[in-house]
Design a protein around this motif. Sequence first.
Motif, PDB file in Angstrom:
ATOM      1  N   GLU A 207      -6.267   4.221  11.282  1.00  0.00           N
ATOM      2  CA  GLU A 207      -5.018   4.767  11.820  1.00  0.00           C
ATOM      3  C   GLU A 207      -5.241   5.399  13.178  1.00  0.00           C
ATOM      4  OE1 GLU A 207      -2.778   7.191   9.159  1.00  0.00           O
ATOM      5  OE2 GLU A 207      -2.006   5.389   8.170  1.00  0.00           O
TER       6      GLU A 207
ATOM      7  N   ARG B 219       0.386   5.244   1.222  1.00  0.00           N
ATOM      8  CA  ARG B 219      -0.439   6.149   2.025  1.00  0.00           C
ATOM      9  C   ARG B 219      -0.471   7.509   1.357  1.00  0.00           C
ATOM     10  NH1 ARG B 219       1.253   7.793   6.205  1.00  0.00           N
ATOM     11  NH2 ARG B 219      -0.513   7.935   7.635  1.00  0.00           N
ATOM     12  N   ARG B 220      -1.684   8.003   1.128  1.00  0.00           N
ATOM     13  CA  ARG B 220      -1.819   9.310   0.484  1.00  0.00           C
ATOM     14  C   ARG B 220      -2.707  10.202   1.360  1.00  0.00           C
ATOM     15  NH1 ARG B 220      -2.819   8.716  -5.514  1.00  0.00           N
ATOM     16  NH2 ARG B 220      -0.555   8.484  -5.420  1.00  0.00           N
ATOM     17  N   ARG B 221      -2.136  11.309   1.776  1.00  0.00           N
ATOM     18  CA  ARG B 221      -2.863  12.261   2.616  1.00  0.00           C
ATOM     19  C   ARG B 221      -3.692  13.172   1.717  1.00  0.00           C
ATOM     20  NH1 ARG B 221      -4.140  12.065   8.024  1.00  0.00           N
ATOM     21  NH2 ARG B 221      -4.417  14.173   8.849  1.00  0.00           N
TER      22      ARG B 221
ATOM     23  N   PRO C 222       0.806  -1.228   0.000  1.00  0.00           N
ATOM     24  CA  PRO C 222       0.000   0.000   0.000  1.00  0.00           C
ATOM     25  C   PRO C 222       0.838   1.276   0.000  1.00  0.00           C
ATOM     26  CG  PRO C 222       0.024  -0.984   2.182  1.00  0.00           C
ATOM     27  CD  PRO C 222       0.734  -1.949   1.286  1.00  0.00           C
TER      28      PRO C 222
ATOM     29  N   THR D  98      -6.884   9.888   5.132  1.00  0.00           N
ATOM     30  CA  THR D  98      -5.726   9.148   4.633  1.00  0.00           C
ATOM     31  C   THR D  98      -6.230   7.992   3.774  1.00  0.00           C
ATOM     32  OG1 THR D  98      -4.453   9.699   6.611  1.00  0.00           O
ATOM     33  CG2 THR D  98      -3.642   7.874   5.261  1.00  0.00           C
TER      34      THR D  98
ATOM     35  N   SER E  21      -5.316   4.596   1.478  1.00  0.00           N
ATOM     36  CA  SER E  21      -4.348   3.546   1.167  1.00  0.00           C
ATOM     37  C   SER E  21      -4.580   3.099  -0.271  1.00  0.00           C
ATOM     38  CB  SER E  21      -4.517   2.359   2.119  1.00  0.00           C
ATOM     39  OG  SER E  21      -3.677   1.288   1.738  1.00  0.00           O
TER      40      SER E  21
ATOM     41  N   ASP F 248     -10.108   4.253   2.499  1.00  0.00           N
ATOM     42  CA  ASP F 248     -10.006   5.304   3.516  1.00  0.00           C
ATOM     43  C   ASP F 248      -9.612   4.648   4.838  1.00  0.00           C
ATOM     44  OD1 ASP F 248     -10.327   7.311   5.389  1.00  0.00           O
ATOM     45  OD2 ASP F 248     -12.138   8.126   4.469  1.00  0.00           O
ATOM     46  N   ILE F 249      -8.371   4.865   5.281  1.00  0.00           N
ATOM     47  CA  ILE F 249      -7.874   4.222   6.504  1.00  0.00           C
ATOM     48  C   ILE F 249      -7.729   5.233   7.636  1.00  0.00           C
ATOM     49  CG2 ILE F 249      -6.680   2.396   5.224  1.00  0.00           C
ATOM     50  CD1 ILE F 249      -4.066   3.965   5.635  1.00  0.00           C
ATOM     51  N   THR F 250      -8.433   6.344   7.525  1.00  0.00           N
ATOM     52  CA  THR F 250      -8.301   7.388   8.537  1.00  0.00           C
ATOM     53  C   THR F 250      -8.681   6.879   9.922  1.00  0.00           C
ATOM     54  OG1 THR F 250      -8.937   8.979   6.816  1.00  0.00           O
ATOM     55  CG2 THR F 250      -8.942   9.746   9.106  1.00  0.00           C
TER      56      THR F 250
END
Length: 569
Positions: free
Chosen positions: A393, A361-363, A359, A369, A371, A388-390
């Motif tokens: 995390e 990670r893109r902010r 993966p 965030t 993936s 969306d892994i906000t």
Amino acid sequence: MTSIRDNELDARREQGPKALVGLSQLALDHMEQGVCVYDAGNRIVLVNQRYLSLFNMSAEIVRVGTSYRDVLAHSVALGNIPAGEVDALYAARMARIAAGQPFRTQQTLASGLVMALELKPLPGGGWMTICDDVSRLARLEAELRVQTERSQHALANMAHGLIMYDADSRVVVCNERFLNLYNLDPEIVKPGVSHCTVIEHWMSRGNLPGMPGEEFHDTRLEDVRTRKEKTLLVMRYDGRMVQVVSRFLPDGGWVTVHEDVTERLQYEEMLRQQNFMLDAALENMAHGLAFYDSEMRLRVCNTTYRKIYRLSPEEAKPGTHLGELIERSMANGAFSSEYSPRHLLEAASARIADRNSSPIRRRMSNGTTISVRYCALAEGGFVATYEDITEREHAVEQLSEQYRRFDAALNNMSQGLCMLDSSLRVIVCNRRYIEMYGLSPELVKPGVSMREIMEDSCELGIHPNTTAARLYADYVERLREGEHTLHRYLGDGRIIKLNHKRMEHGGWVVTYEDVTERPQGSGPCGAHGAARFAHRPAQSHAVPRKDGRGAGPGRDRRRRDGRAVLRPR
């Protein structure tokens, strides 16, 4: 006395018939056909040059006065007629001429040429033969015959049914597949039958056009009248579906092809249902999903993907290149990067080429965030997922903080603690437990069994006058009695109190407390408990090892950081 003028007239009268014959011969020699005339005695009275050249005959043999028999003998010598057939041939032709019957025949010469011969009896006796080179025509007829045979063979072996009508709406030809497809009678549906008769018989067999019979009849007639090509579905007598395609021919006729498409329609319906379910799944996924071809052009994507990257349906339509999608999403403010769209595209290409699906990670600009994974497909192209892994995390951060707090609390306890699963394997233990028994952190970690710990303890001399097997058996027996407290007397004089509590889902929590300095009469065991364990050497603890190294907490086998290991099983 005869005058000069009279002599000239007589000369002209004598030359007139000869001149006429000469002109006739000249005309015959320039004909396209060969001509040979015979008198009543079957001898040549007239023959042209074309006749001789067609049969490659000698003018010295075939000439005025030559008999027909000699002509045939000359043909035999040239190889144009087999020697064994000449007598029968002569007899058959003479018989027909004698009967006054004109006839036609063909003869293949040694040169390969094909001659058409027409033999005609003449009034007052005699006869003539007219010859023509029909080699090209014969060759075309042979080719046409072969093509016709091939067409008939192909027609008979077609997977589809076929019927052809002429400009008068009458059957020209139909194949057996057409008859069998609709269970039609070949005695009714045959060449020459009208289109109306075919329709009436077709419907009488239980085949259904999907509309009232009269309407179907009128519709078909109108299609023929307007020469409108048409494709329709009809139902066979047994419920199977047939596709009918009509095409019109330049000569005014038409042909219809009939194909049983039952399985195809069922497959198409299955695909339609699968596509419907796939669309529903795509649109209801929590993740963004996009399929790309081998040229990195978008094939399909879901709404979640477009929302994440702030792309409209027009901006994310099939065929759009990934590089263009990255540029548009950055221009729309979905995310920003220190790298250019071109660099991001090159990085994605490298991952796909290396089949690296780890993966990224893109902010995003809205604080979330994402993936991103690129998964290359075996047949080319790739699938990209956007998750969306906000919240995940955040949860990981909270769990990490809880772990740090738990680890700090665990390792700052004054008591030793060891948590065992139902198989008596270590789930977690703290630093105090390891130091209390002088054990190695490399041994005592999640997954190690209590049997292994006791074997190591005995090897270190912590439990003299007993074996690991006896020690473990006694321990298991005590656990079968349920929750309990016991004391162990170590060889160095220390007394360790073990308190066992059963966990809700199986396993045990064991606490270890050094009660050496506690008066013997105090505590739950009192003097009676102290007396109980004093006489049990199997439970007395360590003496110094034979190599002189102590078994205490200062051994070099202790873990450097001294922290308890917490690892879920």
